[in-house]
Design a protein around this motif. Sequence first.
Motif, PDB file in Angstrom:
ATOM      1  N   PHE A 187       0.831  -1.210   0.000  1.00  0.00           N
ATOM      2  CA  PHE A 187       0.000   0.000   0.000  1.00  0.00           C
ATOM      3  C   PHE A 187       0.863   1.257   0.000  1.00  0.00           C
ATOM      4  O   PHE A 187       1.869   1.337   0.691  1.00  0.00           O
ATOM      5  CB  PHE A 187      -0.908   0.035   1.232  1.00  0.00           C
ATOM      6  CG  PHE A 187      -1.770  -1.183   1.393  1.00  0.00           C
ATOM      7  CD1 PHE A 187      -2.930  -1.348   0.637  1.00  0.00           C
ATOM      8  CD2 PHE A 187      -1.419  -2.176   2.287  1.00  0.00           C
ATOM      9  CE1 PHE A 187      -3.708  -2.479   0.779  1.00  0.00           C
ATOM     10  CE2 PHE A 187      -2.205  -3.310   2.436  1.00  0.00           C
ATOM     11  CZ  PHE A 187      -3.351  -3.461   1.681  1.00  0.00           C
ATOM     12  N   TYR A 211      -4.843   6.070  -3.268  1.00  0.00           N
ATOM     13  CA  TYR A 211      -3.874   5.022  -2.938  1.00  0.00           C
ATOM     14  C   TYR A 211      -3.321   4.352  -4.191  1.00  0.00           C
ATOM     15  O   TYR A 211      -3.993   4.285  -5.223  1.00  0.00           O
ATOM     16  CB  TYR A 211      -4.536   3.912  -2.116  1.00  0.00           C
ATOM     17  CG  TYR A 211      -4.980   4.311  -0.742  1.00  0.00           C
ATOM     18  CD1 TYR A 211      -4.217   4.012   0.382  1.00  0.00           C
ATOM     19  CD2 TYR A 211      -6.189   4.980  -0.552  1.00  0.00           C
ATOM     20  CE1 TYR A 211      -4.631   4.369   1.647  1.00  0.00           C
ATOM     21  CE2 TYR A 211      -6.618   5.342   0.719  1.00  0.00           C
ATOM     22  CZ  TYR A 211      -5.829   5.031   1.823  1.00  0.00           C
ATOM     23  OH  TYR A 211      -6.244   5.388   3.081  1.00  0.00           O
ATOM     24  N   MET A 213      -2.246   0.460  -4.708  1.00  0.00           N
ATOM     25  CA  MET A 213      -2.337  -0.838  -4.041  1.00  0.00           C
ATOM     26  C   MET A 213      -1.743  -1.907  -4.950  1.00  0.00           C
ATOM     27  O   MET A 213      -1.732  -1.765  -6.177  1.00  0.00           O
ATOM     28  CB  MET A 213      -3.791  -1.193  -3.714  1.00  0.00           C
ATOM     29  CG  MET A 213      -4.551  -0.159  -2.920  1.00  0.00           C
ATOM     30  SD  MET A 213      -6.212  -0.756  -2.484  1.00  0.00           S
ATOM     31  CE  MET A 213      -7.052   0.792  -2.139  1.00  0.00           C
ATOM     32  N   ASN A 224     -10.497  -5.148  -3.921  1.00  0.00           N
ATOM     33  CA  ASN A 224      -9.759  -4.227  -3.057  1.00  0.00           C
ATOM     34  C   ASN A 224     -10.678  -3.101  -2.640  1.00  0.00           C
ATOM     35  O   ASN A 224     -11.748  -2.896  -3.221  1.00  0.00           O
ATOM     36  CB  ASN A 224      -8.521  -3.678  -3.770  1.00  0.00           C
ATOM     37  CG  ASN A 224      -8.877  -2.832  -4.981  1.00  0.00           C
ATOM     38  OD1 ASN A 224      -9.336  -3.358  -6.011  1.00  0.00           O
ATOM     39  ND2 ASN A 224      -8.689  -1.524  -4.878  1.00  0.00           N
ATOM     40  N   TRP A 226     -11.488  -0.380   1.062  1.00  0.00           N
ATOM     41  CA  TRP A 226     -11.093   0.274   2.311  1.00  0.00           C
ATOM     42  C   TRP A 226     -12.012  -0.155   3.450  1.00  0.00           C
ATOM     43  O   TRP A 226     -13.167  -0.539   3.245  1.00  0.00           O
ATOM     44  CB  TRP A 226     -11.220   1.796   2.166  1.00  0.00           C
ATOM     45  CG  TRP A 226     -10.428   2.350   1.046  1.00  0.00           C
ATOM     46  CD1 TRP A 226      -9.146   2.830   1.089  1.00  0.00           C
ATOM     47  CD2 TRP A 226     -10.845   2.466  -0.318  1.00  0.00           C
ATOM     48  NE1 TRP A 226      -8.745   3.219  -0.151  1.00  0.00           N
ATOM     49  CE2 TRP A 226      -9.771   3.014  -1.040  1.00  0.00           C
ATOM     50  CE3 TRP A 226     -12.027   2.153  -0.987  1.00  0.00           C
ATOM     51  CZ2 TRP A 226      -9.830   3.272  -2.398  1.00  0.00           C
ATOM     52  CZ3 TRP A 226     -12.082   2.393  -2.350  1.00  0.00           C
ATOM     53  CH2 TRP A 226     -10.999   2.957  -3.042  1.00  0.00           C
ATOM     54  N   SER A 243     -13.715  -0.973  -3.932  1.00  0.00           N
ATOM     55  CA  SER A 243     -13.333   0.002  -4.944  1.00  0.00           C
ATOM     56  C   SER A 243     -13.927  -0.390  -6.288  1.00  0.00           C
ATOM     57  O   SER A 243     -13.845  -1.547  -6.701  1.00  0.00           O
ATOM     58  CB  SER A 243     -11.805   0.074  -5.056  1.00  0.00           C
ATOM     59  OG  SER A 243     -11.447   0.895  -6.153  1.00  0.00           O
ATOM     60  N   SER A 256      -6.396   3.832  -6.968  1.00  0.00           N
ATOM     61  CA  SER A 256      -7.807   3.881  -6.605  1.00  0.00           C
ATOM     62  C   SER A 256      -8.031   4.952  -5.546  1.00  0.00           C
ATOM     63  O   SER A 256      -7.129   5.269  -4.766  1.00  0.00           O
ATOM     64  CB  SER A 256      -8.268   2.518  -6.076  1.00  0.00           C
ATOM     65  OG  SER A 256      -9.665   2.478  -5.942  1.00  0.00           O
ATOM     66  N   THR A 274      -9.452   6.050   7.191  1.00  0.00           N
ATOM     67  CA  THR A 274      -9.537   4.934   6.247  1.00  0.00           C
ATOM     68  C   THR A 274      -8.267   4.088   6.326  1.00  0.00           C
ATOM     69  O   THR A 274      -7.189   4.579   6.673  1.00  0.00           O
ATOM     70  CB  THR A 274      -9.683   5.437   4.799  1.00  0.00           C
ATOM     71  OG1 THR A 274      -8.443   5.996   4.361  1.00  0.00           O
ATOM     72  CG2 THR A 274     -10.772   6.489   4.693  1.00  0.00           C
ATOM     73  N   LYS A 275      -8.407   2.813   6.010  1.00  0.00           N
ATOM     74  CA  LYS A 275      -7.230   1.976   5.745  1.00  0.00           C
ATOM     75  C   LYS A 275      -7.570   1.008   4.625  1.00  0.00           C
ATOM     76  O   LYS A 275      -8.658   0.430   4.573  1.00  0.00           O
ATOM     77  CB  LYS A 275      -6.721   1.258   6.986  1.00  0.00           C
ATOM     78  CG  LYS A 275      -7.686   0.448   7.779  1.00  0.00           C
ATOM     79  CD  LYS A 275      -6.963  -0.099   9.016  1.00  0.00           C
ATOM     80  CE  LYS A 275      -7.877  -0.886   9.923  1.00  0.00           C
ATOM     81  NZ  LYS A 275      -7.156  -1.396  11.118  1.00  0.00           N
ATOM     82  N   ALA A 276      -6.635   0.860   3.717  1.00  0.00           N
ATOM     83  CA  ALA A 276      -6.879   0.100   2.492  1.00  0.00           C
ATOM     84  C   ALA A 276      -6.721  -1.401   2.726  1.00  0.00           C
ATOM     85  O   ALA A 276      -6.042  -1.842   3.653  1.00  0.00           O
ATOM     86  CB  ALA A 276      -5.914   0.548   1.404  1.00  0.00           C
ATOM     87  N   GLU A 292      -3.997  -2.525   5.608  1.00  0.00           N
ATOM     88  CA  GLU A 292      -3.063  -1.544   6.165  1.00  0.00           C
ATOM     89  C   GLU A 292      -3.073  -1.601   7.688  1.00  0.00           C
ATOM     90  O   GLU A 292      -4.123  -1.787   8.309  1.00  0.00           O
ATOM     91  CB  GLU A 292      -3.477  -0.134   5.749  1.00  0.00           C
ATOM     92  CG  GLU A 292      -2.802   0.412   4.541  1.00  0.00           C
ATOM     93  CD  GLU A 292      -3.053   1.904   4.399  1.00  0.00           C
ATOM     94  OE1 GLU A 292      -2.066   2.643   4.313  1.00  0.00           O
ATOM     95  OE2 GLU A 292      -4.213   2.318   4.367  1.00  0.00           O
TER      96      GLU A 292
END
Length: 334
Positions: A187, A211, A213, A224, A226, A243, A256, A274-276, A292
């Motif tokens: 990430f 991001y 990724m 993928n 978040w 996404s 994305s 947020t975290k991916a 993440e």
Amino acid sequence: MPTKAVSLNVDKSGSFAAQTVRISQGDENSTSIVATILDGAQPFDLTGKSVRFKCELPGGKVFVDDSVTVSDAKTGVVSFTPSVEVAAAAGKVTGALFEVFCDGYAIHTTKMEIDVDSTPTVANGAVCELTMLNDYRSGEQASWTHPTRSGMAFAGWYKDAALKYPCSASDTEGAAYAKFVKVADLFQFLGCSFNMSGNVPAEYTTPRFSYIMSVPEGAALIENGWYFKKVSDPTKPDVRSLSYNNIVQTGNKIFSSLTFNKVPVRLYEKKFSTKAFVKYTTADGTTVEAVEADYDAFTPAEIADAVLTHPMATQADKDYAAAIKAAVTQEGAA
């Protein structure tokens, strides 16, 4: 092949620094030991002499190996590649030394320790761990699990410690190497911006978290997106959002962005966190989700501050950000 240089001594009357060599479990060709044998402070002349390796394996078994090469007899240099017996089990190989034979008697060098590591580091910061497939791959494929490591993402099963030969879905029993890569390497948070189209910053805006990724080499992306906290109540479970705007990049990567649509002025000073994540299938058929470690958290007001000081922001960008800051001030005065 990596080499490890050590100095050992046939004169054991003095004090000598501890010598440690680290090798990878199951890989008898992971490291070559190059030893300089000394007699006190001088090289020990090995001319006309034979040398063998001796140690005590984990579990207490004494092991000897005659496959020691005298590389330079005059300077006392020998080389030895630990055999499969030495690399078979993780742990400490103690009492490792060289026996020098001359005129029918043996001279022992000082000792070194060989640390057989069950989690060798391989290329690009990946690590591997030798374990049993049947502990994770019993029953239907959909129920398969995988080992875990803090800060690492599982990247597939391999037949060798160098991680060159991946297992297939038909491999379900016996020992194999679990590959792990750093979660942080999957990430890259690019920062925040605003989608100005169709928004009235004095009333509402649309912040955007962008991001890059990726998935581990050889893996196939499933989905993928978040995990994000509810701004109205961050204590509630995270929302999982997929996404739908991936832009494919080179090198197993995609671009994305997560957008929060029409955020009202009353939330301009609230953190959006947020975290991916990426969900993928490894070459051997294991399904994995990597997330993440930490949240990327900013308020719309903080994003506006960043835009106002950004050296590449256009005047339109700055006017939009200034309108958000003015709305915050007006909201605070109301």
